[in-house]
Design a protein around this motif. Structure first.
Motif, short mmCIF file in Angstrom:
data_model
loop_
_atom_site.label_atom_id
_atom_site.label_comp_id
_atom_site.label_asym_id
_atom_site.label_seq_id
_atom_site.Cartn_x
_atom_site.Cartn_y
_atom_site.Cartn_z
N THR A 60 33.41 45.26 27.56
CA THR A 60 33.56 46.43 28.42
C THR A 60 33.58 46.02 29.88
OG1 THR A 60 32.45 47.84 26.81
CG2 THR A 60 32.54 48.63 29.08
N ARG A 61 32.71 45.11 30.27
CA ARG A 61 32.67 44.63 31.66
C ARG A 61 33.97 43.94 32.04
NH1 ARG A 61 26.68 43.90 32.97
NH2 ARG A 61 25.59 44.05 30.99
N LEU A 62 34.46 43.07 31.13
CA LEU A 62 35.70 42.35 31.40
C LEU A 62 36.88 43.31 31.50
CD1 LEU A 62 35.25 39.28 29.02
CD2 LEU A 62 35.02 39.32 31.51
N LEU A 63 36.94 44.28 30.62
CA LEU A 63 38.03 45.24 30.63
C LEU A 63 38.02 46.07 31.90
CD1 LEU A 63 40.41 46.39 29.08
CD2 LEU A 63 38.85 47.97 27.92
N ALA A 64 36.83 46.47 32.34
CA ALA A 64 36.72 47.24 33.58
C ALA A 64 37.15 46.41 34.77
CB ALA A 64 35.28 47.73 33.76
N GLY A 65 36.76 45.13 34.80
CA GLY A 65 37.14 44.25 35.90
C GLY A 65 38.64 44.03 35.96
N CYS A 66 39.27 43.81 34.81
CA CYS A 66 40.72 43.63 34.76
C CYS A 66 41.45 44.89 35.20
CB CYS A 66 41.15 43.24 33.35
SG CYS A 66 40.65 41.58 32.84
N THR A 67 40.94 46.05 34.79
CA THR A 67 41.60 47.32 35.12
C THR A 67 41.58 47.59 36.61
OG1 THR A 67 41.03 48.27 32.97
CG2 THR A 67 41.59 49.81 34.74
N THR A 68 40.40 47.51 37.23
CA THR A 68 40.31 47.81 38.66
C THR A 68 41.05 46.76 39.48
OG1 THR A 68 38.18 46.64 38.81
CG2 THR A 68 38.13 49.03 38.44
N GLY A 69 41.04 45.50 39.02
CA GLY A 69 41.76 44.46 39.75
C GLY A 69 43.26 44.68 39.72
N ALA A 70 43.80 45.05 38.56
CA ALA A 70 45.25 45.28 38.43
C ALA A 70 45.70 46.48 39.26
CB ALA A 70 45.61 45.47 36.97
N VAL A 71 44.93 47.57 39.20
CA VAL A 71 45.29 48.78 39.97
C VAL A 71 45.21 48.48 41.46
CG1 VAL A 71 44.62 51.14 40.51
CG2 VAL A 71 44.54 50.34 38.14
N ALA A 72 44.21 47.73 41.88
CA ALA A 72 44.06 47.41 43.30
C ALA A 72 45.24 46.59 43.80
CB ALA A 72 42.75 46.65 43.52
N VAL A 73 45.70 45.62 43.01
CA VAL A 73 46.84 44.79 43.41
C VAL A 73 48.10 45.64 43.53
CG1 VAL A 73 48.40 42.95 42.66
CG2 VAL A 73 45.93 42.64 42.49
N ALA A 74 48.33 46.53 42.57
CA ALA A 74 49.51 47.38 42.59
C ALA A 74 49.57 48.22 43.86
CB ALA A 74 49.53 48.28 41.36
N LEU A 111 52.86 39.84 40.00
CA LEU A 111 52.35 39.39 38.70
C LEU A 111 51.33 38.27 38.82
CD1 LEU A 111 55.55 39.57 36.44
CD2 LEU A 111 53.62 41.16 36.57
N PRO A 112 51.61 37.18 39.60
CA PRO A 112 50.56 36.16 39.75
C PRO A 112 49.34 36.70 40.47
CG PRO A 112 52.44 35.67 41.18
CD PRO A 112 52.87 36.74 40.24
N ASN A 113 49.54 37.68 41.35
CA ASN A 113 48.39 38.26 42.05
C ASN A 113 47.54 39.12 41.11
OD1 ASN A 113 46.89 38.31 44.38
ND2 ASN A 113 48.02 39.98 45.33
N ILE A 114 48.22 39.83 40.18
CA ILE A 114 47.48 40.60 39.18
C ILE A 114 46.67 39.65 38.29
CG2 ILE A 114 47.72 41.96 37.07
CD1 ILE A 114 49.91 43.54 38.42
N ALA A 115 47.33 38.55 37.88
CA ALA A 115 46.63 37.56 37.07
C ALA A 115 45.45 36.97 37.84
CB ALA A 115 47.60 36.45 36.64
N ARG A 116 45.68 36.65 39.11
CA ARG A 116 44.62 36.07 39.93
C ARG A 116 43.45 37.03 40.07
NH1 ARG A 116 43.39 37.04 45.32
NH2 ARG A 116 42.25 35.37 46.40
N ASN A 117 43.74 38.29 40.35
CA ASN A 117 42.65 39.22 40.61
C ASN A 117 41.97 39.70 39.34
OD1 ASN A 117 42.32 39.99 43.61
ND2 ASN A 117 44.53 39.84 43.34
#
Length: 334
Positions: A118-132, A181-187
């Motif tokens: 759950t923690r990892l999924l939340a981190g990936c979600t907010t990171g991807a939305v922030a990059v977009a 895309l690399p920035n989404i992966a990075r974040n």
């Protein structure tokens, strides 16, 4: 080290959102020269189109900073700061300020503890939305930070607004989202290495009370990330103070640097590239590996760690204090 104590009523999601953006700006103001040094070291030796030979060579963090001051002036250390602050107000607000809310959204109803998934999924979600949302500001920031390393030509842009306009005009609107895309992966990686690590370290410090020998019943429950409300009582958890935040933030910065440095190097080079230099992020990665080998993936690691480590410490400590100040001031403003 002293700081505001947690109030009885936790901050709202809006308070966390605003506090994260403000804390990100404070951290950028304190660590921006290190970020600029990291960018210069990451793009050093890059094969450009057309080929140019740069007379400036950077060696180490302090050497890079001193060389920049000597050859470009002290102001070069903060080149791109305006775009950097614009980035933090949108980027940090989303990826950090909304982490708790998204984590609660993913957490199964009735679950007492938040699992790692759950923690990892939340981190990936907010990171991807922030990059977009914040990618254009990141592109402009990197371009300004790298501009001093562009052979002997004049800087590409006269100002931040001119940079947005010029990139959109010459490279199309897609140019502002170059390297998404690399920035989404990075974040996604950084969020997992940064936010989740901070979450777990802070939780462990509060549970085990490693920072002091005091005992307290409040430390036995699950302590949500940056939560100011204790889960088992109305009182705040013990030791939820500045030293605790400092240690957790430092550990988070180190973990984030180790896992994110390879993606960060590719992202920096691709975002700074001229049109046509690389077909995509993968071709940028292959060119880097062919030119510098695996060691090239960790170019600028020391300034990356110094920057991420110090940035995390300043940001998380500021974030905790800012949201507490807002929560404490809410009754007075009501």
């Amino acid at each position: 080290m002293v700081g505001l104590k947690p109030p009885e009523v936790p901050p709202t999601a809006a308070m966390k959102f605003v506090s994260a953006g403000m804390a990100g700006c404070i951290a950028d103001l304190c660590t921006f020269p290190l970020d600029t040094a990291k960018v210069r070291l990451q793009i050093q030796g890059e094969v450009t189109i057309p080929r140019t030979i740069s007379s400036v060579e950077y060696r180490g963090v302090l050497g890079t900073l001193s060389t920049m001051v000597r050859t470009e002036g002290a102001r070069s250390l903060y080149s791109g700061l305006a775009a950097g602050l614009q980035r933090q107000m949108s980027f940090a607000s989303i990826r950090i300020g909304l982490y708790d809310s998204v984590k609660q959204l993913y957490n199964p109803k009735g679950a007492e503890n938040t699992g790692m998934a759950t923690r990892l999924l939340a981190g990936c979600t907010t990171g991807a939305v922030a990059v977009a949302c914040a990618q254009p500001t990141d592109v402009v920031k990197v371009r300004f930070q790298a501009s001093g390393a562009q052979s002997d030509n004049a800087r590409r842009y006269s100002g931040t607004v001119d940079a947005y306009r010029t990139i959109a005009r010459e490279e199309g609107v897609r140019g502002l989202w170059r390297g998404t895309l690399p920035n989404i992966a990075r974040n996604a990686i950084i969020n997992c290495g940064e936010l989740v690590t901070y979450d777990l370290l802070k939780d462990a410090l509060l549970r085990t009370q490693l920072m002091t020998g005091e005992d307290g019943a409040g430390g036995r429950g699950q302590v949500p990330f940056l939560s100011l409300q204790h889960p088992t009582s109305g009182s705040s958890p013990p030791l939820d103070n500045v030293p605790c935040h400092f240690v957790a933030a430092f550990g988070a910065g180190f973990c984030a640097t180790v896992v994110a440095s390879p993606v960060d190097v590719v992202k920096t080079r691709y975002m700074n590239a001229s049109p046509g230099q690389y077909r995509n992020a993968l071709s940028c990665l292959l060119a880097l590996l062919m030119q510098d080998g695996l060691a090239g993936l960790y170019k600028g690691f020391v300034p990356s760690f110094l920057r991420l480590g110090s940035w995390n410490v300043v940001m998380f400590v500021s974030y905790e204090q800012l949201q507490r100040a807002m929560a404490l001031a809410r009754p007075a403003l009501a």
